[in-house]
Scaffold this motif. Structure first.
Motif, short mmCIF file in Angstrom:
data_model
loop_
_atom_site.label_atom_id
_atom_site.label_comp_id
_atom_site.label_asym_id
_atom_site.label_seq_id
_atom_site.Cartn_x
_atom_site.Cartn_y
_atom_site.Cartn_z
N VAL A 160 0.85 -1.19 0.00
CA VAL A 160 0.00 0.00 0.00
C VAL A 160 0.88 1.23 0.00
O VAL A 160 1.72 1.41 0.90
CB VAL A 160 -0.92 0.03 1.24
CG1 VAL A 160 -1.67 1.36 1.30
CG2 VAL A 160 -1.90 -1.12 1.21
N ALA A 182 -5.61 1.81 1.44
CA ALA A 182 -5.21 0.96 2.57
C ALA A 182 -6.31 -0.02 2.97
O ALA A 182 -6.07 -1.22 3.11
CB ALA A 182 -4.81 1.83 3.76
N THR A 224 -6.99 -2.78 0.25
CA THR A 224 -5.89 -3.74 0.13
C THR A 224 -5.79 -4.63 1.36
O THR A 224 -5.53 -5.83 1.26
CB THR A 224 -4.56 -3.00 -0.09
OG1 THR A 224 -4.69 -2.12 -1.20
CG2 THR A 224 -3.43 -3.98 -0.35
#
Length: 237
Positions: free
Chosen positions: A106, A112, A115
Motif C-alpha cells: 500500500v 489501505a 488492500t
C-alpha cells in the motif's frame, strides 16, 4: 504475548492489540531474528501456521530472510504486506515469491482499507495442509516447487516437472483438511485424489510448459536467495 499459539478469541485478539500498542520501535528492524523466533514456536497438530510480515521500512538482510523461508516452507506459510514508499519492494516481493504467494503493498492511504481486506481474505482460509504428491507408474523428476505449501482458497498451487516413460500410471494427491486427523486409526489421510495419467489427452498447444518450468527453477535458485551450489546454477536445464 505467548510461548505458543492461542485461539483467536475476542479476548486474545484484544490482548494482542494491547501488547502492540505498548510497544515503541526504534533503530533497525531485525526481521531475521523475528522470523527465527516465530518458526521456532511449537506447532499444534491439525493447524496450519502462517507468519505474516508487515513493514513500512527498508529492511535489508534479504538473503538470510529468504533462506529462513526456504528452510521452513514445509511447515509454515509466509505472507508479506508492505506500507508506504520507503518499503523494500525486493524484500516484500521476495517473501511472497519464496513463500509461493502474492505480495501486497500500500502506497496510498486511500487504498489501505481495500488492500488490507484483500490481504485478509487471501490469508484466512487454508483448505489443505500436509500435501503430498506421489507419482506411480512413470518417472517424474525435477518437480518445481520441491516443497508443496498449504493450499489456500485464493492461492492455487501449480506444479511443474519432467517425466520419463509411457503415459500410464497415476498421480496421487493426499493432504489434511481442517479438523481431520491424518493419524487416524485406519492410517488414511483425510483427503485423497488420484489422477489417471493414461486418461489425460496430450495438448498440442503446450509448447510453453518447458519455459514455465525453467523460469520457476531459475527463480527459486537465483532470484530469491534459495541455497544453491554452482553446479545447480550452471546445470543444463
Amino acid at each position: 504475548m505467548s510461548s505458543g499459539s492461542v485461539p483467536a478469541t475476542k479476548e486474545n485478539i484484544q490482548k494482542a492489540m494491547e501488547l502492540i500498542d505498548q510497544e515503541s520501535g526504534g533503530g533497525g528492524t531485525e526481521l531475521g531474528a523475528a522470523l527465527r523466533s516465530a518458526v521456532s514456536t511449537p506447532i499444534k497438530p491439525g493447524f496450519s501456521r502462517s507468519v505474516i510480515t508487515i513493514t513500512d521500512g527498508y529492511i535489508s538482510e534479504e538473503k538470510e530472510i529468504f533462506g529462513i523461508i526456504h528452510e521452513n516452507l514445509g511447515n509454515t506459510n509466509f505472507f508479506s504486506f508492505g506500507i508506504g514508499d520507503s518499503v523494500n519492494r525486493y524484500l516484500i516481493d521476495g517473501i511472497a515469491k519464496a513463500g509461493q504467494g502474492e505480495a501486497f503493498v500500500v502506497t496510498d492511504s486511500e487504498d489501505a482499507a481495500g488492500t488490507a481486506e484483500r490481504f485478509r481474505t487471501y490469508v484466512q482460509a487454508p483448505l489443505l495442509s500436509d500435501i503430498k504428491v506421489d507419482f506411480d507408474g512413470f518417472d517424474a523428476y525435477e518437480v518445481e516447487p520441491p516443497v508443496v505449501p498449504t493450499l489456500f482458497a485464493r492461492r492455487p498451487i501449480i506444479l511443474f516437472g519432467k517425466w520419463r516413460g509411457q503415459q500410464a500410471g497415476t498421480i496421487r494427491i493426499t493432504g489434511q483438511r481442517g479438523g481431520e486427523d491424518l493419524n487416524s486409526t485406519d492410517g488414511k489421510p483425510g483427503f485423497v485424489q488420484e489422477i489417471d495419467v493414461a486418461a489425460i489427452e496430450a495438448q498440442e498447444n503446450s509448447h510453453a510448459l518447458p519455459y514455465l518450468w525453467a523460469r520457476k527453477k531459475v527463480e527459486r535458485l537465483m532470484d530469491y536467495g534459495a541455497p544453491a551450489t554452482d553446479s545447480a546454477l550452471t546445470k543444463k536445464i
